[in-house]
Scaffold this motif. Structure first.
Motif, PDB file in Angstrom:
ATOM      1  N   LEU A   1     -36.303 -51.574  -2.933  1.00  0.00           N
ATOM      2  CA  LEU A   1     -34.962 -51.208  -3.396  1.00  0.00           C
ATOM      3  C   LEU A   1     -34.458 -50.144  -2.441  1.00  0.00           C
ATOM      4  CD1 LEU A   1     -35.274 -50.900  -7.304  1.00  0.00           C
ATOM      5  CD2 LEU A   1     -34.459 -52.837  -5.948  1.00  0.00           C
ATOM      6  N   THR A   2     -33.421 -50.469  -1.691  1.00  0.00           N
ATOM      7  CA  THR A   2     -32.904 -49.540  -0.693  1.00  0.00           C
ATOM      8  C   THR A   2     -31.520 -49.021  -1.081  1.00  0.00           C
ATOM      9  OG1 THR A   2     -32.059 -51.424   0.580  1.00  0.00           O
ATOM     10  CG2 THR A   2     -34.234 -50.590   1.184  1.00  0.00           C
ATOM     11  N   SER A   3     -31.108 -47.982  -0.379  1.00  0.00           N
ATOM     12  CA  SER A   3     -29.798 -47.350  -0.589  1.00  0.00           C
ATOM     13  C   SER A   3     -29.610 -46.811  -2.007  1.00  0.00           C
ATOM     14  CB  SER A   3     -28.657 -48.325  -0.253  1.00  0.00           C
ATOM     15  OG  SER A   3     -28.607 -48.574   1.135  1.00  0.00           O
ATOM     16  N   LEU A   4     -30.703 -46.400  -2.646  1.00  0.00           N
ATOM     17  CA  LEU A   4     -30.577 -45.807  -3.975  1.00  0.00           C
ATOM     18  C   LEU A   4     -30.007 -44.397  -3.850  1.00  0.00           C
ATOM     19  CD1 LEU A   4     -33.973 -46.795  -5.663  1.00  0.00           C
ATOM     20  CD2 LEU A   4     -31.716 -47.739  -6.157  1.00  0.00           C
ATOM     21  N   PRO A   5     -29.007 -44.036  -4.648  1.00  0.00           N
ATOM     22  CA  PRO A   5     -28.524 -42.662  -4.653  1.00  0.00           C
ATOM     23  C   PRO A   5     -29.685 -41.722  -4.974  1.00  0.00           C
ATOM     24  CG  PRO A   5     -27.065 -44.091  -5.920  1.00  0.00           C
ATOM     25  CD  PRO A   5     -28.291 -44.895  -5.615  1.00  0.00           C
ATOM     26  N   THR A   6     -29.707 -40.550  -4.353  1.00  0.00           N
ATOM     27  CA  THR A   6     -30.825 -39.629  -4.571  1.00  0.00           C
ATOM     28  C   THR A   6     -30.957 -39.252  -6.042  1.00  0.00           C
ATOM     29  OG1 THR A   6     -29.340 -37.803  -3.974  1.00  0.00           O
ATOM     30  CG2 THR A   6     -30.767 -38.686  -2.236  1.00  0.00           C
ATOM     31  N   SER A   7     -29.829 -39.154  -6.753  1.00  0.00           N
ATOM     32  CA  SER A   7     -29.885 -38.824  -8.174  1.00  0.00           C
ATOM     33  C   SER A   7     -30.599 -39.917  -8.963  1.00  0.00           C
ATOM     34  CB  SER A   7     -28.470 -38.627  -8.727  1.00  0.00           C
ATOM     35  OG  SER A   7     -27.683 -39.799  -8.526  1.00  0.00           O
ATOM     36  N   LEU A   8     -30.400 -41.169  -8.555  1.00  0.00           N
ATOM     37  CA  LEU A   8     -31.045 -42.290  -9.228  1.00  0.00           C
ATOM     38  C   LEU A   8     -32.500 -42.405  -8.805  1.00  0.00           C
ATOM     39  CD1 LEU A   8     -30.841 -44.745 -11.071  1.00  0.00           C
ATOM     40  CD2 LEU A   8     -29.890 -46.038  -9.162  1.00  0.00           C
ATOM     41  N   LEU A   9     -32.764 -42.123  -7.552  1.00  0.00           N
ATOM     42  CA  LEU A   9     -34.122 -42.215  -7.029  1.00  0.00           C
ATOM     43  C   LEU A   9     -35.055 -41.267  -7.772  1.00  0.00           C
ATOM     44  CD1 LEU A   9     -35.914 -43.525  -4.865  1.00  0.00           C
ATOM     45  CD2 LEU A   9     -35.285 -41.666  -3.335  1.00  0.00           C
ATOM     46  N   GLY A  10     -34.537 -40.119  -8.136  1.00  0.00           N
ATOM     47  CA  GLY A  10     -35.353 -39.140  -8.838  1.00  0.00           C
ATOM     48  C   GLY A  10     -35.397 -39.346 -10.335  1.00  0.00           C
ATOM     49  N   ASN A  11     -34.708 -40.378 -10.789  1.00  0.00           N
ATOM     50  CA  ASN A  11     -34.656 -40.631 -12.233  1.00  0.00           C
ATOM     51  C   ASN A  11     -34.701 -42.129 -12.509  1.00  0.00           C
ATOM     52  OD1 ASN A  11     -34.400 -39.885 -14.975  1.00  0.00           O
ATOM     53  ND2 ASN A  11     -32.176 -40.185 -14.893  1.00  0.00           N
ATOM     54  N   LEU A  12     -35.663 -42.796 -11.901  1.00  0.00           N
ATOM     55  CA  LEU A  12     -35.801 -44.236 -12.102  1.00  0.00           C
ATOM     56  C   LEU A  12     -36.227 -44.541 -13.538  1.00  0.00           C
ATOM     57  CD1 LEU A  12     -37.685 -45.535  -8.924  1.00  0.00           C
ATOM     58  CD2 LEU A  12     -35.332 -46.054  -9.566  1.00  0.00           C
ATOM     59  N   PRO A  13     -35.767 -45.664 -14.084  1.00  0.00           N
ATOM     60  CA  PRO A  13     -36.230 -46.068 -15.417  1.00  0.00           C
ATOM     61  C   PRO A  13     -37.750 -46.199 -15.435  1.00  0.00           C
ATOM     62  CG  PRO A  13     -34.344 -47.397 -14.726  1.00  0.00           C
ATOM     63  CD  PRO A  13     -34.776 -46.607 -13.526  1.00  0.00           C
ATOM     64  N   GLY A  14     -38.355 -45.850 -16.559  1.00  0.00           N
ATOM     65  CA  GLY A  14     -39.810 -45.879 -16.670  1.00  0.00           C
ATOM     66  C   GLY A  14     -40.432 -47.198 -16.286  1.00  0.00           C
ATOM     67  N   ARG A  15     -39.764 -48.290 -16.613  1.00  0.00           N
ATOM     68  CA  ARG A  15     -40.297 -49.617 -16.300  1.00  0.00           C
ATOM     69  C   ARG A  15     -40.468 -49.791 -14.794  1.00  0.00           C
ATOM     70  NH1 ARG A  15     -36.957 -52.066 -18.876  1.00  0.00           N
ATOM     71  NH2 ARG A  15     -38.002 -52.992 -20.672  1.00  0.00           N
ATOM     72  N   LEU A  16     -39.531 -49.240 -14.008  1.00  0.00           N
ATOM     73  CA  LEU A  16     -39.608 -49.374 -12.559  1.00  0.00           C
ATOM     74  C   LEU A  16     -40.573 -48.363 -11.956  1.00  0.00           C
ATOM     75  CD1 LEU A  16     -35.899 -50.081 -11.555  1.00  0.00           C
ATOM     76  CD2 LEU A  16     -37.749 -51.684 -12.062  1.00  0.00           C
ATOM     77  N   VAL A  17     -40.706 -47.207 -12.582  1.00  0.00           N
ATOM     78  CA  VAL A  17     -41.672 -46.214 -12.101  1.00  0.00           C
ATOM     79  C   VAL A  17     -43.068 -46.807 -12.090  1.00  0.00           C
ATOM     80  CG1 VAL A  17     -42.792 -44.013 -12.611  1.00  0.00           C
ATOM     81  CG2 VAL A  17     -40.302 -44.203 -12.786  1.00  0.00           C
ATOM     82  N   GLU A  18     -43.393 -47.586 -13.111  1.00  0.00           N
ATOM     83  CA  GLU A  18     -44.700 -48.237 -13.189  1.00  0.00           C
ATOM     84  C   GLU A  18     -44.936 -49.130 -11.977  1.00  0.00           C
ATOM     85  OE1 GLU A  18     -44.861 -50.371 -16.845  1.00  0.00           O
ATOM     86  OE2 GLU A  18     -44.523 -48.601 -18.092  1.00  0.00           O
ATOM     87  N   HIS A  19     -43.888 -49.782 -11.522  1.00  0.00           N
ATOM     88  CA  HIS A  19     -44.022 -50.677 -10.368  1.00  0.00           C
ATOM     89  C   HIS A  19     -44.174 -49.882  -9.073  1.00  0.00           C
ATOM     90  CE1 HIS A  19     -43.035 -54.697 -12.200  1.00  0.00           C
ATOM     91  NE2 HIS A  19     -42.659 -53.884 -13.173  1.00  0.00           N
ATOM     92  N   THR A  20     -43.507 -48.740  -8.963  1.00  0.00           N
ATOM     93  CA  THR A  20     -43.648 -47.924  -7.752  1.00  0.00           C
ATOM     94  C   THR A  20     -45.044 -47.318  -7.669  1.00  0.00           C
ATOM     95  OG1 THR A  20     -42.763 -45.920  -8.820  1.00  0.00           O
ATOM     96  CG2 THR A  20     -41.179 -47.376  -7.751  1.00  0.00           C
TER      97      THR A  20
END
Length: 212
Positions: free
Chosen positions: A43-62
């Motif tokens: 996932l590219t070009s994520l705003p920094t505010s969003l990058l630091g606050n990803l939904p929990g479901r996606l954090v698991e994948h990262t």
């Protein structure tokens, strides 16, 4: 039997300032499906505010390494070679073919596929100059577009042989239904393949539209 790794990169350039539940479900599904054949979702070009606050479901994948989330643009990724990148573009003159799997390692999608009506937001990605391919004449959701791409370049299935269902009608209740204005891959159960939880989300959104 072990899974054969394709080593393909599937890159979704997120083109919105926020991330709704719809996108969250789609991205999680794409990540899971790509990982099954050794591919990876970026996932590219994520705003920094969003990058630091990803939904929990996606954090698991990262955390598992199946998904790489970053604020940089796709063109800045050191892992890719521009001559081996394919932009999935509804306006491309050539449809994606199985042999394209030998030409390209990386497939780029705009994280806004699925707009109804289509807004040609993929135009924002043409600036990179990547070779373009089309997935046929019908609008798809982002997860469907990636799924179809994998079926073509990894499973070597021509576009015309993929089982589709166009504009499926979903039953929301005993008396209500809604038509989805997209093309989906048809599953073995005879139903359109959607992310887990998507039907429930659609029902919830439909209920909100009736709240006055």
């Amino acid at each position: 039997m072990s899974t054969i790794s394709t080593g393909k990169y599937y890159i979704v350039e997120h083109l919105e300032p926020e991330m709704g539940e719809w996108s969250e479900l789609e991205y999680a599904t794409i990540s899971t499906e790509c990982a099954k054949t050794g591919g990876k979702l970026y996932l590219t070009s994520l705003p920094t505010s969003l990058l630091g606050n990803l939904p929990g479901r996606l954090v698991e994948h990262t955390v598992s390494g199946r998904l790489i989330a970053t604020s940089i643009e796709v063109s800045q990724l050191s892992e890719i070679k521009s001559e081996r990148v394919c932009l999935l573009d509804p306006a491309a003159q050539t449809d994606l073919k199985p042999e394209d799997g030998e030409i390209f390692d990386t497939y780029v999608f705009g994280g806004i596929l699925g707009d109804d009506p289509p807004r040609d937001r993929t135009s924002e990605l043409r600036k990179y100059g990547y070779q373009g391919r089309r997935l046929g004449p019908k609008q798809m959701t982002t997860d469907t577009a990636v799924r179809v791409t994998r079926m073509v370049v990894e499973d070597k299935l021509p576009l015309y042989k993929i089982p589709y269902v166009d504009f499926p009608e979903l039953k929301l209740s005993k008396h209500e239904s809604t038509e989805m204005p997209f093309r989906y891959v048809l599953g073995e159960n005879g139903q359109p393949i959607m992310p887990e939880g998507m039907v429930e989300l659609i029902k919830k959104d439909a209920d909100k539209s009736f709240d006055f």
